[in-house]
Design an enzyme around this catalytic site. Structure first.
Site, PDB file in Angstrom:
ATOM      1  N   ARG A 121      -6.320  -5.502  -0.462  1.00  0.00           N
ATOM      2  CA  ARG A 121      -7.745  -5.217  -0.356  1.00  0.00           C
ATOM      3  C   ARG A 121      -8.045  -3.723  -0.219  1.00  0.00           C
ATOM      4  O   ARG A 121      -7.468  -3.026   0.612  1.00  0.00           O
ATOM      5  CB  ARG A 121      -8.341  -5.968   0.834  1.00  0.00           C
ATOM      6  N   HIS A 125       1.282  -1.368  15.004  1.00  0.00           N
ATOM      7  CA  HIS A 125       1.391  -2.160  13.774  1.00  0.00           C
ATOM      8  C   HIS A 125       2.679  -2.969  13.707  1.00  0.00           C
ATOM      9  O   HIS A 125       2.807  -3.869  12.877  1.00  0.00           O
ATOM     10  CB  HIS A 125       1.303  -1.208  12.565  1.00  0.00           C
ATOM     11  N   HIS A 178       3.029  -9.525   0.897  1.00  0.00           N
ATOM     12  CA  HIS A 178       2.768  -8.596   1.996  1.00  0.00           C
ATOM     13  C   HIS A 178       4.057  -8.079   2.623  1.00  0.00           C
ATOM     14  O   HIS A 178       4.044  -7.162   3.432  1.00  0.00           O
ATOM     15  CB  HIS A 178       1.910  -9.324   3.046  1.00  0.00           C
ATOM     16  N   ARG A 197       0.872  -1.179   0.000  1.00  0.00           N
ATOM     17  CA  ARG A 197       0.000   0.000   0.000  1.00  0.00           C
ATOM     18  C   ARG A 197       0.902   1.220   0.000  1.00  0.00           C
ATOM     19  O   ARG A 197       1.847   1.285   0.788  1.00  0.00           O
ATOM     20  CB  ARG A 197      -0.907   0.054   1.236  1.00  0.00           C
TER      21      ARG A 197
END
Length: 738
Positions: A437, A624, A467, A407
């Site tokens: 997504r 995170h 990822h 992202r």
């Protein structure tokens, strides 16, 4: 019910019983408990007022995604008559029923919170979110002009009759259902008006029309749907408006692409994106309590809504739009502003030195001296990661740049830098994950832009999401080639780097460089790499290696040596890892888990998990970072990386977890874990029956907020270890005034 579960769980006290459903929490219900903790931040009066509004908006946005993905998946299972159960023993229908039971009170609590607390308190601070019946004639006249000039030309009312089929309604759309009467025939008609999402949700009033109050008004506004509702006669001239009601639609928004059958994955995903807004089945129908049965039945029938998917909203729909209020210039109602600090070892860098091959302050030379650990958002992303990539682009000795993009931000300096590097003749490889997504469209656009500039763009591995967050820079240094790496826990996104806590390792260790070379060959070619030197890579080695390290702690305990595991991540779902942790607890290994979101492990069960403690931290920043610590009989090992302990991360994604071997950096990571474990302001303890209890400072105990401590430590420019030693003497760390 909880007592019965605990009795059953106590019986499951042998290794053979560790797969008993009573040993697991349900994934979806655990997520709801996480979102309840988010809602608590909106309730907690210790938080500044606009921060509470922000958390109310986040709670609402989280629910939108939960319905679009998780609830939608469960509904598809029910429709397909899949009867398999989750590790906790629930069918898809049972999960849907329990989600509904838990969620309705939470949604009602949010609506009551805004109406009875947040809205009045905002008004007392001069921020007036007005209802239409609170307006005076002058204010209504002004809004009528706004409607005529800015709103009316955009609207398209859609009637429903034999000549006009039931209109398609896009995902997350806000709509007005209108019942009309023909004054000549007396017949009734039904129509729908979409509230345009191209306009701001709230329309501000000019200063001279602000409401008269006992205090000065900073901002006053009205929601767009109220303005439309008050002017419906302009959309339906000659008709009588009998009733109108607000409603909102949430659809199944998960993409379904058969990668193995798609000749062109990018084209297949682009096609699915275009269909997603309208074609997914309705998974939630939110409506106002005033809605008549006739209108409700018309909508339910027209959109084929299951009665179980109805959510009546007593207050505002789409509370996520309240996030717009955060832009108001009211610093006293927000957290103290934070400017990320340039990492101490990089503070000597200047714009002039960037790109100068021989400069004493070259970032490559700094990395050659020793590994560099970055801690965002406390330390600057732009002055570290972005500068690392910008230097690689400008440096004539850099031969190749390879990185993964999961992202990224809409105005990414990194993407622009990669384009510049390709145009200057460097070998540039970008793996753009177009299956990320809700970022599929953005990533497709970036991929096309990069390809047009000459970047070698890879769309990932068939059947896997990529990822991992890694950069590899290959540089010619004299007669040698040296490889520089960045391995992180977060996305290469400057915006989220200011909102998420993440870690990154910069290094030129030969084994890490060689591993990343092999990893990119695995991603871009036909490599069937089975082992790596240092990296733990999913789906190749990560699961097995993590399990081995847990078992190693068990063996230490069996040999009368201390066993210790600390793991910090976003979610713990994987049954295999959970079973290994249970066995470790039974062997006497002391385990602390810092799990921000979903946790399916049940701590504190006698004979099973009594040596496991679980906390969750929900605060100003989204936690995170992933950190994994293993004591290993004093030969400590610490890892960071992109993977949670979830089946998808371990088996269906490409992930990279790296050891941190520099002794100084290892101690810093242990200090981060220690600070979080000691948090008594934002930390929640998970109980064995599934509830979370927020910690409170004991009488006479100072408040310790882990995120505030990291801000204070970074500002002082000292290591976290030194900061903690000083703080213990003064007892003043972790507290922040507003």
């Amino acid at each position: 019910m909880a007592k019965d579960k605990n009795k059953k769980a106590k019986k499951a006290n042998s290794s053979s019983d560790l797969n008993d459903p009573q040993c697991f929490f349900n994934r979806e219900l655990s997520w709801l408990e996480f979102n309840r903790r988010v809602l608590h931040e909106a309730i907690d009066p210790r938080n500044p007022l606009l921060e509470r509004v922000k958390f109310a908006a986040i709670f609402s946005a989280n629910l939108d995604e939960f319905f679009m993905v998780r609830v939608a998946s469960l509904q598809r299972q029910v429709e397909a008559e899949i009867t398999s159960v989750t590790p906790d023993g629930r069918t898809a229908q049972q999960q849907l029923d329990e989600i509904s039971q838990r969620l309705h009170p939470m949604v009602a609590q949010l609506q009551d919170l805004f109406e009875t607390q947040l809205r009045p308190q905002l008004a007392a601070e001069g921020v007036c979110v007005l209802k239409y019946d609170e307006l005076n004639p002058a204010q209504k006249d002004y809004l009528k002009q706004v409607f005529e000039k800015r709103v009316f030309p955009i609207l398209t009312p859609l009637a429903v009759d034999p000549a006009h089929p039931f209109p398609l309604m896009s995902n997350l759309s806000l709509n007005l259902a209108v019942v009309l009467q023909d004054p000549e025939t007396g017949g009734e008609r039904f129509a729908r008006v979409k509230v345009p999402d191209s306009l701001p949700r709230f329309v501000p009033l000019p200063i001279d029309l602000h409401p008269e109050c006992d205090h000065s008004v900073v901002w006053a506004g009205v929601s767009l749907e109220q303005i439309i509702a008050d002017n419906l006669e302009m959309l339906f001239p000659g008709m009588v408006i009998r009733e109108h009601h607000l409603f909102r639609v949430t659809r199944d928004a998960d993409l379904e692409v058969q990668e193995e059958e798609a000749e062109n994955l990018a084209a297949a995903i682009a096609q699915e994106i275009s269909k997603r807004r309208f074609s997914g089945s309705v998974v939630r129908f939110q409506f106002a309590p005033t809605m008549s049965e006739f209108v409700k039945e018309t909508l339910i029938r027209g959109m084929n809504v299951d009665p179980n998917d109805l959510y009546m909203a007593q207050g505002w729909l789409a509370t996520r739009d309240l996030m717009a209020l955060m832009s108001l210039p009211l610093p006293h109602l927000k957290d103290q502003p934070w400017t990320p600090v340039i990492p101490k070892r990089l503070q000597a860098l200047t714009e002039e030195s960037i790109g100068e091959q021989e400069t004493e302050d070259n970032i490559f030379q700094i990395i050659r001296q020793s590994d560099l650990m970055l801690h965002h958002p406390y330390e600057s992303f732009s002055a570290s990661v972005e500068q690392f990539i910008l230097l690689a682009v400008r440096d004539p000795d850099v031969q190749a740049i390879k990185m993964t993009l999961y992202r990224t931000s809409s105005d990414s300096p990194i993407v622009k830098a990669l384009i510049s590097a390709a145009q200057s003749g460097k070998q540039v490889v970008a793996l753009v994950e177009i299956k990320a997504r809700f970022d599929e469209a953005s990533n497709l656009n970036w991929a096309r832009t990069l390809e047009e500039a000459g970047v070698h763009v890879i769309y990932g591995v068939i059947g896997l999401k990529t990822h991992t967050k890694v950069v590899l820079v290959v540089r010619q240094e004299g007669d040698e080639i040296r490889r520089y790496v960045h391995i992180g826990t977060g996305n290469y996104n400057a915006k989220t780097a200011n909102l998420y806590t993440d870690l990154g390792l910069m290094s030129c260790r030969e084994e890490l460089g060689a591993d990343l070379t092999d990893l990119f060959n695995y991603l871009t070619g036909c490599s069937k790499q089975k082992s790596f030197r240092k990296l733990l890579v999913a789906p190749v080695t990560l699961r097995d290696r993590m399990t081995q390290m847990i078992r190693r702690e068990i063996e230490h305990c069996k040999a009368d040596r201390p066993g210790r595991i600390i793991a910090k991540m976003n979610a713990l779902i994987d049954p295999g890892i959970i079973e290994a942790l249970y066995k470790a607890s039974q062997a006497g290994v002391q385990i602390d888990l810092i799990i921000r979101g979903m946790c399916c492990l049940r701590p504190g069960l006698p004979g099973i998990s009594e040596n496991i403690r679980v906390i969750s931290i929900v605060g100003r920043y989204l936690e995170h970072a992933r950190i994994f610590y293993f004591h290993n009989a004093g030969q400590e090992e610490v890892y960071i990386g992109s993977a949670d302990w979830m089946p998808r991360n371990l088996d269906r994604r490409v992930e990279a977890v790296t050891p941190v071997e520099d002794p100084v950096l290892m101690k810093e990571l242990q200090a981060i874990l220690a600070v979080q474990l000691a948090d008594n302001r934002r930390a929640w303890e998970l109980r064995s029956e599934g509830s979370y209890v927020q910690r409170q400072p004991q009488k006479g105990e100072p408040e310790w907020d882990a995120q505030v401590i990291c801000m204070q430590q970074t500002q002082q420019g000292v290591s976290l270890q030194d900061f903690l030693r000083n703080a213990q003497k003064t007892g003043s760390a972790g507290q922040q005034s507003h």
